[in-house]
Design a protein around this motif. Structure first.
Motif, short mmCIF file in Angstrom:
data_model
loop_
_atom_site.label_atom_id
_atom_site.label_comp_id
_atom_site.label_asym_id
_atom_site.label_seq_id
_atom_site.Cartn_x
_atom_site.Cartn_y
_atom_site.Cartn_z
N ALA A 82 0.84 -1.20 0.00
CA ALA A 82 0.00 0.00 0.00
C ALA A 82 0.88 1.25 0.00
N ASP A 83 2.09 1.13 0.54
CA ASP A 83 3.05 2.23 0.51
C ASP A 83 4.41 1.68 0.09
N GLY A 84 4.42 1.04 -1.07
CA GLY A 84 5.67 0.54 -1.65
C GLY A 84 6.47 -0.37 -0.74
N VAL A 122 14.21 -1.28 8.37
CA VAL A 122 13.20 -1.68 9.35
C VAL A 122 12.23 -0.51 9.54
N VAL A 123 10.99 -0.86 9.79
CA VAL A 123 9.91 0.13 9.78
C VAL A 123 9.19 0.05 11.14
N PRO A 124 9.76 0.66 12.17
CA PRO A 124 9.23 0.42 13.51
C PRO A 124 8.02 1.27 13.88
N ASN A 170 1.48 12.76 7.75
CA ASN A 170 2.65 13.07 6.93
C ASN A 170 2.32 12.91 5.45
N PHE A 171 1.27 12.21 5.16
CA PHE A 171 0.81 12.05 3.78
C PHE A 171 -0.46 12.87 3.55
N GLN A 172 -0.59 13.97 4.26
CA GLN A 172 -1.77 14.84 4.19
C GLN A 172 -3.01 14.13 4.73
N GLU A 192 -3.63 2.12 5.95
CA GLU A 192 -3.06 0.76 5.85
C GLU A 192 -1.79 0.61 6.67
N GLN A 193 -1.39 1.68 7.41
CA GLN A 193 -0.15 1.65 8.20
C GLN A 193 -0.43 2.08 9.65
N PRO A 194 -1.15 1.23 10.41
CA PRO A 194 -1.45 1.61 11.80
C PRO A 194 -0.18 1.79 12.63
C1 GLC Z 1 9.73 6.86 5.06
C2 GLC Z 1 9.97 6.16 3.75
C3 GLC Z 1 8.82 6.42 2.86
C4 GLC Z 1 7.57 5.88 3.53
C5 GLC Z 1 7.37 6.46 4.91
C6 GLC Z 1 6.35 5.71 5.70
O1 GLC Z 1 9.71 8.23 4.93
O2 GLC Z 1 11.19 6.58 3.19
O3 GLC Z 1 8.99 5.84 1.59
O4 GLC Z 1 6.46 6.19 2.74
O5 GLC Z 1 8.56 6.39 5.66
O6 GLC Z 1 6.83 4.46 6.07
#
Ligand code: GLC
Length: 557
Positions: A82-84, A122-124, A170-172, A192-194
């Motif tokens: 949903a967000d690459g 990593v996406v914490p 952050n994405f409006q 889609e990113q809780p």
């Molecule tokens: C970071 C990533 C970006 C992503 C965002 C949310 O800024 O670089 O691509 O959309 O975090 O995870």
């Protein structure tokens, strides 16, 4: 003055050994050149039109010849995309379109054999809404322990119909989504990113386990996504008008540092240096440097420099400010010209306003690609000569422009959709790479494959690796030459940095006693006489040996 030179690919490549053993230097990360692989768009091994790990493995020789020390892979995990891929549903599994865990293990090992380390993302701050924890939280309902791993709250208003806060994404748009049972959950990015609740011990434990999972597989470090956002004020107040340091309810809270201290302890428990690299967007250089204290992260992306326009005074100010901010914490600066989120440098530097800001992204901003390319070449030499580590986003070594005319139906980026189409989004810097041939998919996929997931412009025939390898004046040849010189010139990695006297619209500095870099931002050619011997130029010098406008030169003193 010696005859002007543009280093030729063949000379430079002959100078670099075929196999570079991975250095055992514990400080490797301080000066490393790190190449960012956006897996979906690098190379497609299986012909489905999407890049994958087999594709990367088949191109490792290219990365070795380019002269990079490490690869940073944007998330390669299972994800609904949903967000690459920054919406991870399983941190321990590879996205099936990219391959399997064993492919990642093989890739890490094969790269290391070529002297190239691997850094994973990593996406914490959040997980995918398809992550098992979030599914369990939805199923378990209000008041359940499963919901405590996230930020579920009742709404405001008589029937709870109003969002718990008015925080802006952050994405409006809004940051809360209401579920069927009436509660709302927080998402600083898309629904889609809780967002995870970092006060919950499970969240902390799980992420430390994920770090160990990848360190056990030989990765040399992690890039930490949205690193300043993890901790929220549990009282969930509104954002004050001018929050002072540490006062923002969801960004850069003081408690976040404790998390990175514990991560550092995990990293330090492994042999060799396993690095933590933070994505920290932070206007205040001191608050930024707090993340780089000796028991926290090793480095963080220097976005201040990246966002500045092509202007000598502004870039000089940024260099000074960033070096000064890093010095007290003993961390090296990083130099970054772009990444998968921002407009490609050749497009940006060709615009009247060449700064970068997410909020300013619009369709139809004119650019002069020839000018932008000249400046991007100069910026390559400038950044590769500054003290610290260097990040190179895939395709910038080919001088790829931003693709600004993608068909509407091809766009995928939620930033575009959440802006109701006003922001073009980030798809334009994510178009699959052109490797060879004269028509799409330009060697990105094997013959007779599915179309690339984003269409490549026909003009990219002139940007292919194959074309550029054969051209000593290409962007690829420039990068190869620069990275090769950087690798074998001790002054460039360990020499002191000092500004040299120069005209106001020129940047000139020395590294150590034997190396200088001069960048001409002015509209006039710059006399180089008496300055040193040219090692490499971003442009051909004039017949009189002068450095043309918007170009840079490396000199041996
Ligand atoms: C970071 C990533 C970006 C992503 C965002 C949310 O800024 O670089 O691509 O959309 O975090 O995870």
């Amino acid at each position: 003055m010696d005859a002007p030179v543009l280093a030729s690919t063949t000379t430079e490549r002959a100078a670099s050994p075929a196999v570079v053993p991975p250095s055992t230097d514990p400080d490797w990360w301080r000066t490393a050149v790190i190449y960012q692989v956006y897996v979906r768009s690098f190379a497609d091994g299986d012909g489905d039109g999407t890049g994958d790990l087999a594709g990367v493995r088949s191109r490792l020789g290219y990365l070795r010849d380019l002269g990079v020390d490490a690869l940073w892979f944007t998330p390669w995990y299972e994800s609904p995309l949903a967000d690459g891929g920054y919406d991870v549903s399983d941190y321990r599994a590879i996205h099936p379109a990219f391959g399997h865990l064993r492919d990642a293990e093989a890739l890490i090992a094969e790269a290391l054999e070529l002297g190239i380390r691997t850094i994973v993302d990593v996406v914490p701050n959040h997980v995918s809404s398809e992550h098992e924890w979030f599914r369990a939280a939805l199923a378990a309902g209000p008041g359940s322990p499963e919901r405590e791993r996230f930020w579920f709250r009742p709404g405001r208003g008589a029937t709870g119909e109003q969002r718990p806060t008015d925080w802006v994404s952050n994405f409006q748009g809004e940051t809360w989504t209401r579920v069927d049972d009436g509660e709302w959950y927080l998402h600083l990015f898309t629904p889609e990113q809780p967002d995870l609740n970092w006060n919950h011990p499970d969240v902390r434990r799980e992420h430390e386990d994920v770090l160990r999972f990848w360190f056990d597989r030989g990765v040399a470090g992690v890039r930490i996504d949205s690193a300043a956002l993890l901790v929220k004020d549990p009282a969930l107040p509104e954002v004050p008008e001018n929050p002072g340091p540490g006062e923002h309810p969801n960004t850069d809270r003081d408690e976040v540092h404790e998390i990175y201290r514990s991560w550092r302890a995990v990293a330090d428990s492994y042999p060799g240096t396993r690095v933590l690299v933070g994505e920290v967007w932070m206007p205040d250089p001191e608050r930024f440097a707090n993340y780089l204290r000796p028991d926290e992260m090793h480095t963080a992306f220097n976005f201040d420099f990246m966002a500045r326009p092509w202007d000598a005074a502004q870039l000089r100010h940024s260099i000074d400010e960033m070096l000064a901010a890093h010095a007290p914490v003993g961390a090296p600066s990083t130099w970054v010209l772009s990444n998968h989120d921002v407009t490609r440098p050749v497009t940006r530097y060709g615009r009247a306003d060449s700064s970068f800001a997410f909020a300013a992204k619009r369709f139809g901003v004119p650019t002069d690609l020839e000018l932008g390319t000249r400046r991007a070449r100069a910026a390559a030499l400038l950044t590769a000569a500054l003290p610290g580590s260097l990040y190179l986003y895939q395709g910038d070594e080919l001088g790829l422009p931003e693709v600004e005319d993608l068909p509407d139906g091809a766009r995928q980026d939620p930033m575009h959709f959440r802006s109701h189409g006003v922001d073009p989004g980030r798809d334009g810097c994510r178009v699959p790479l052109p490797w060879s041939g004269s028509s799409a998919p330009f060697g990105f996929s094997p013959p007779n494959s599915a179309e690339p997931w984003l269409p490549q412009p026909a003009e990219w025939a002139s940007y292919t690796v194959e074309r550029q390898e054969a051209d000593p004046t290409s962007m690829l040849s420039l990068y190869r030459a620069a990275l090769s010189i950087r690798r074998r010139t001790a002054d460039l990695t360990s020499g002191e940095f000092d500004w040299l006297d120069s005209e106001p619209d020129v940047l000139a500095f020395r590294r150590g006693s034997g190396f200088a870099c001069i960048v001409n931002f002015s509209h006039r050619p710059l006399d180089l006489s008496g300055r040193g011997t040219v090692l490499l130029g971003s442009a051909q010098l004039t017949g009189d040996g002068e450095l043309p406008p918007d170009s840079a030169v490396w000199l041996a003193l």
